[in-house]
Design an enzyme around this catalytic site. Structure first.
Site, PDB file in Angstrom:
ATOM      1  N   ASP A 103       0.735  -1.172   0.071  1.00 43.42           N
ATOM      2  CA  ASP A 103       0.058  -0.195   0.004  1.00 43.42           C
ATOM      3  C   ASP A 103       0.736   1.363   0.236  1.00 43.42           C
ATOM      4  OD1 ASP A 103       0.935   0.297   2.576  1.00 43.42           O
ATOM      5  OD2 ASP A 103      -0.955  -0.216   3.626  1.00 43.42           O
TER       6      ASP A 103
ATOM      7  N   GLU B 205       3.697   1.458   2.191  1.00 42.92           N
ATOM      8  CA  GLU B 205       4.537   0.451   1.731  1.00 42.92           C
ATOM      9  C   GLU B 205       4.555  -0.993   2.942  1.00 42.92           C
ATOM     10  OE1 GLU B 205       8.491   2.884   1.751  1.00 42.92           O
ATOM     11  OE2 GLU B 205       7.390   2.537  -0.433  1.00 42.92           O
TER      12      GLU B 205
ATOM     13  N   GLU C  17       7.925  14.477   8.908  1.00 46.45           N
ATOM     14  CA  GLU C  17       7.040  13.500   8.425  1.00 46.45           C
ATOM     15  C   GLU C  17       5.977  13.194   9.435  1.00 46.45           C
ATOM     16  OE1 GLU C  17       8.170   9.084   8.281  1.00 46.45           O
ATOM     17  OE2 GLU C  17       7.576   9.244   6.152  1.00 46.45           O
TER      18      GLU C  17
HETATM   19  C1  BGC Z   1       6.026   6.389   3.483  1.00 41.71           C
HETATM   20  C2  BGC Z   1       5.522   6.395   1.937  1.00 41.71           C
HETATM   21  C3  BGC Z   1       6.549   7.459   1.424  1.00 41.71           C
HETATM   22  C4  BGC Z   1       7.850   7.274   1.891  1.00 41.71           C
HETATM   23  C5  BGC Z   1       8.787   8.720   1.321  1.00 41.71           C
HETATM   24  C6  BGC Z   1       7.324   6.280   3.868  1.00 41.71           C
HETATM   25  O1  BGC Z   1       7.485   5.821   5.225  1.00 41.71           O
HETATM   26  O2  BGC Z   1       5.192   5.219   4.091  1.00 41.71           O
HETATM   27  O3  BGC Z   1       4.308   6.621   1.805  1.00 41.71           O
HETATM   28  O4  BGC Z   1       6.504   7.480   0.035  1.00 41.71           O
HETATM   29  O5  BGC Z   1       8.118   7.456   3.322  1.00 41.71           O
HETATM   30  O6  BGC Z   1       8.277   9.795   2.072  1.00 41.71           O
END
Ligand code: BGC
Length: 370
Positions: A160, A163, A322
């Protein structure tokens, strides 16, 4: 517009490589890649902010990755059509190094289909924002390849957007494919009606037992990424009763203290609140406002709350991380991830992009009302 808005544009531009790719996070070694998913939303934010050149360079970077893998796309389609299982070497990767090469083989799964749908959606938005410039043949060829790939592989289980969970077919992934194929039809007049109808039916069926969309078909639990089914991919309208109920469940179960979490059992860095998801919720409210003027004061308050919560999280150098380690789902898991990968990624370009989108959507909503 305040400092954080301008600063977000600056951070994104400073971290776009010469080649056009956007690094996911410059200070987090594990994220020294460009993902189609993150990058497409970043390009969309850049287009909205008037930074079309940056968005265009990203789209060309994507097109080069896809066009270089034309043979692989053709082989994967033939293999998928014959019902054979595809290996990691036979699929388009979800992330690439900034120089365009594939990442390390084997240690980080790549089979994620949503990013290609998101890219097609963002490419179409790029065209809409720049109507005087027709997309180059290079971009259109890559778009055709991505659309062919998705219309054949859409039904396969894959990782998903977080990931995870490779054995499932995920609503958010299907929605991104739906939005991407619709976008491709708008760009090229090629129809994908039978696939998009099938995806929509599949999604509506999965919602039936609950009255709202769900993360997995055997439980009523939601995931914040379900917001995308309405905004931006448009499988249903923001005010569709199923979507209203989905948003209500999201607010009731994974919105804590103003910040939105990915899902209730998320353990990544303990499962904190995500900037980009809180912005996504605010963006959903801005779109809902268009058809629900009766909810105006409550929606305006809620979108401002999302914005205010995010702004309070911008720390050193106005970087947006994030996620923030607040109201953790599983506090014991926080240190496990700190030890494994270091401090939470910051700045995360996708967080800045979603903040830009939220700011501009709120501004447009308020101006429309005048
Ligand atoms: C997230 C992804 C994202 C990636 C880079 C991962 O932790 O689950 O959705 O694309 O980080 O930002």
């Amino acid at each position: 517009m305040n400092d954080l808005y301008q600063r977000s544009i600056e951070i994104i531009l400073e971290n776009q490589s010469q080649s056009g790719g956007y690094i996911a996070s410059p200070n987090f070694p594990t994220y020294h890649y460009c993902w189609f998913r993150d990058g497409s939303f970043i390009a969309y934010a850049m287009d909205l902010a008037g930074e079309h050149e940056s968005a265009n360079r990203f789209h060309l970077w994507v097109a080069e990755r896809v066009n270089q893998r034309k043979d692989l796309v053709h082989t994967s389609i033939i293999k998928a059509r014959s019902g054979q299982k595809l290996t990691e070497e036979e699929i388009l990767h979800t992330r690439y190094r900034l120089d365009g090469t594939d990442g390390e083989p084997g240690n980080w799964p790549n089979f994620q289909l949503d990013g290609f749908g998101t890219w097609l959606w963002a490419l179409n938005e790029h065209q809409k924002q720049n109507p005087a410039t027709r997309l180059s043949q290079e971009l259109l060829s890559a778009a055709d390849l991505a659309a062919d790939y998705l219309s054949e592989l859409w039904i396969l289980p894959c990782y998903d957007c977080w990931e995870e969970f490779p054995d499932n077919v995920h609503p958010h992934t299907l929605a991104a494919i739906y939005g991407g194929l619709k976008a491709h039809s708008e760009l090229t007049s090629k129809s994908h009606q039978s696939v998009t109808d099938a995806i929509r039916d599949h999604l509506l069926d999965s919602a039936k037992p609950f009255g709202h969309f769900v993360k997995f078909s055997d439980s009523s639990a939601v995931d914040a990424s379900l917001l995308a089914l309405a905004v931006p991919y448009g499988v249903v309208a923001p005010d569709d009763p199923i979507m209203l109920k989905t948003a209500e469940c999201i607010e009731a179960t994974i919105l804590h203290g103003g910040g939105l979490h990915r899902y209730a059992k998320d353990s990544y860095y303990g499962g904190g609140a995500w900037i980009l998801l809180t912005a996504w919720l605010g963006w959903y409210y801005t779109e809902l406002l268009e058809t629900r003027p009766d909810m105006e004061s409550s929606l305006k308050q809620r979108m401002e709350d999302c914005r205010g919560w995010i702004e309070a999280k911008a720390k050193d150098q106005n970087f947006l991380p994030e996620q923030v380690a607040e109201n953790l789902n599983i506090p014991a898991e926080y240190s496990t991830w700190i030890e494994r990968w270091g401090e939470i990624a910051s700045p995360l370009l996708w967080s800045h992009a979603k903040y830009i989108i939220l700011r501009l959507k709120i501004k447009a909503g308020f101006e429309r009302d005048r």
